[in-house]
Design an enzyme around this catalytic site. Structure first.
Site, PDB file in Angstrom:
ATOM      1  N   HIS A   1       0.345   5.380   6.734  1.00  0.00           N
ATOM      2  CA  HIS A   1       0.502   5.694   5.324  1.00  0.00           C
ATOM      3  C   HIS A   1       0.824   7.175   5.121  1.00  0.00           C
ATOM      4  CE1 HIS A   1      -1.923   1.968   5.301  1.00  0.00           C
ATOM      5  NE2 HIS A   1      -1.154   1.693   4.254  1.00  0.00           N
TER       6      HIS A   1
ATOM      7  N   GLY B   1      -2.026  -4.229   1.066  1.00  0.00           N
ATOM      8  CA  GLY B   1      -2.142  -5.436   1.857  1.00  0.00           C
ATOM      9  C   GLY B   1      -1.187  -6.542   1.470  1.00  0.00           C
TER      10      GLY B   1
ATOM     11  N   ASP C   1      -4.051   7.457  10.026  1.00  0.00           N
ATOM     12  CA  ASP C   1      -3.681   6.161  10.591  1.00  0.00           C
ATOM     13  C   ASP C   1      -2.236   6.122  11.075  1.00  0.00           C
ATOM     14  OD1 ASP C   1      -2.206   6.056   8.239  1.00  0.00           O
ATOM     15  OD2 ASP C   1      -3.320   4.380   7.375  1.00  0.00           O
TER      16      ASP C   1
ATOM     17  N   ASN D   1       4.200  -5.481   5.535  1.00  0.00           N
ATOM     18  CA  ASN D   1       3.045  -6.207   6.070  1.00  0.00           C
ATOM     19  C   ASN D   1       3.449  -7.499   6.752  1.00  0.00           C
ATOM     20  OD1 ASN D   1       0.885  -4.417   5.421  1.00  0.00           O
ATOM     21  ND2 ASN D   1       1.099  -5.003   3.272  1.00  0.00           N
TER      22      ASN D   1
ATOM     23  N   SER E   1       0.811  -1.218   0.000  1.00  0.00           N
ATOM     24  CA  SER E   1       0.000   0.000   0.000  1.00  0.00           C
ATOM     25  C   SER E   1       0.845   1.269   0.000  1.00  0.00           C
ATOM     26  CB  SER E   1      -0.941   0.008   1.212  1.00  0.00           C
ATOM     27  OG  SER E   1      -0.206  -0.075   2.421  1.00  0.00           O
TER      28      SER E   1
END
Length: 210
Positions: free
Chosen positions: A184, A70, A181, A98, A33
């Site tokens: 990002h 993801g 968040d 991830n 991402s």
């Protein structure tokens, strides 16, 4: 979701087909991402900003953004055949974040990333590899974080690859450069990431040729 992923992979394939005939070289960004630009416009994501820098310098390279939100190292390996139907001149390998956030085994992540490098080299023997290093927060455990960070360094050394020590250097931990968040990057954060990448990537472009 699966159909969307397939459509994205098909678009990457078409872009690679176009790039192989219309430009002197192809730079493939294979990532998650962070590379896909989750939460920002496509043109604000760091691969697009790298393309702008290339155009500004009249270099003959086309950037292909194969980021998928993801994605893990295993996921990147599983979908690799979709994006290797044409020659790749430079691979920017930006996977692993991830894996770390999910606490997956580092040895497995490292093996997956090595398998990706091996596959790309098999189809494009002259490819230059750039490995985007990642780091994990200390709350995952000091030993895990240290081993995770070292994995990218080891991969770069083993494969004679260029290393971006930390893709999110100057962005991670800076609220003003991240989305809500705090994972990002914001558009401003992507500009910093692009600079991190460009410092390592630019010398390879002149060596590869325009």
């Amino acid at each position: 979701m699966r159909n969307l992923a397939r459509r994205n992979l098909a678009l990457v394939f078409l872009a690679l087909s176009f790039a192989s005939t219309a430009f002197g070289g192809t730079i493939l960004f294979l990532g998650d991402s962070l590379t896909a630009g989750l939460g920002v416009k496509k043109e604000q994501a760091y691969p697009a900003l790298i393309q702008e820098k290339i155009h500004e310098r009249n270099l003959s390279f086309e950037v292909i953004n194969a980021g998928l939100s993801g994605d893990t190292s295993a996921g990147g390996l599983a979908r690799l055949d979709w994006v290797l139907r044409n020659k790749v001149d430079i691979l920017v390998l930006a996977l692993g974040a991830n894996d770390g956030l999910r606490g997956l085994p580092i040895a497995a992540m490292k093996a997956n990333l090595q398998a990706i490098i091996d596959k790309v080299k098999a189809t494009s023997p002259q490819v230059k590899i750039v490995i985007a290093g990642m780091q994990m927060p200390p709350n995952l455990g000091g030993e895990y974080a240290a081993t995770f960070r070292a994995a990218f360094i080891d991969l770069a050394q083993t494969n004679n690859a260029a290393l971006i020590p930390f893709l999110l250097e100057g962005v991670g931990g800076h609220p003003e450069l991240n989305q809500s968040d705090q994972i990002h990057p914001s558009p401003a954060g992507h500009k910093v990431v692009a600079e991190n990448v460009w410092r390592v990537l630019e010398p390879l472009l002149t060596k590869t040729g325009s």
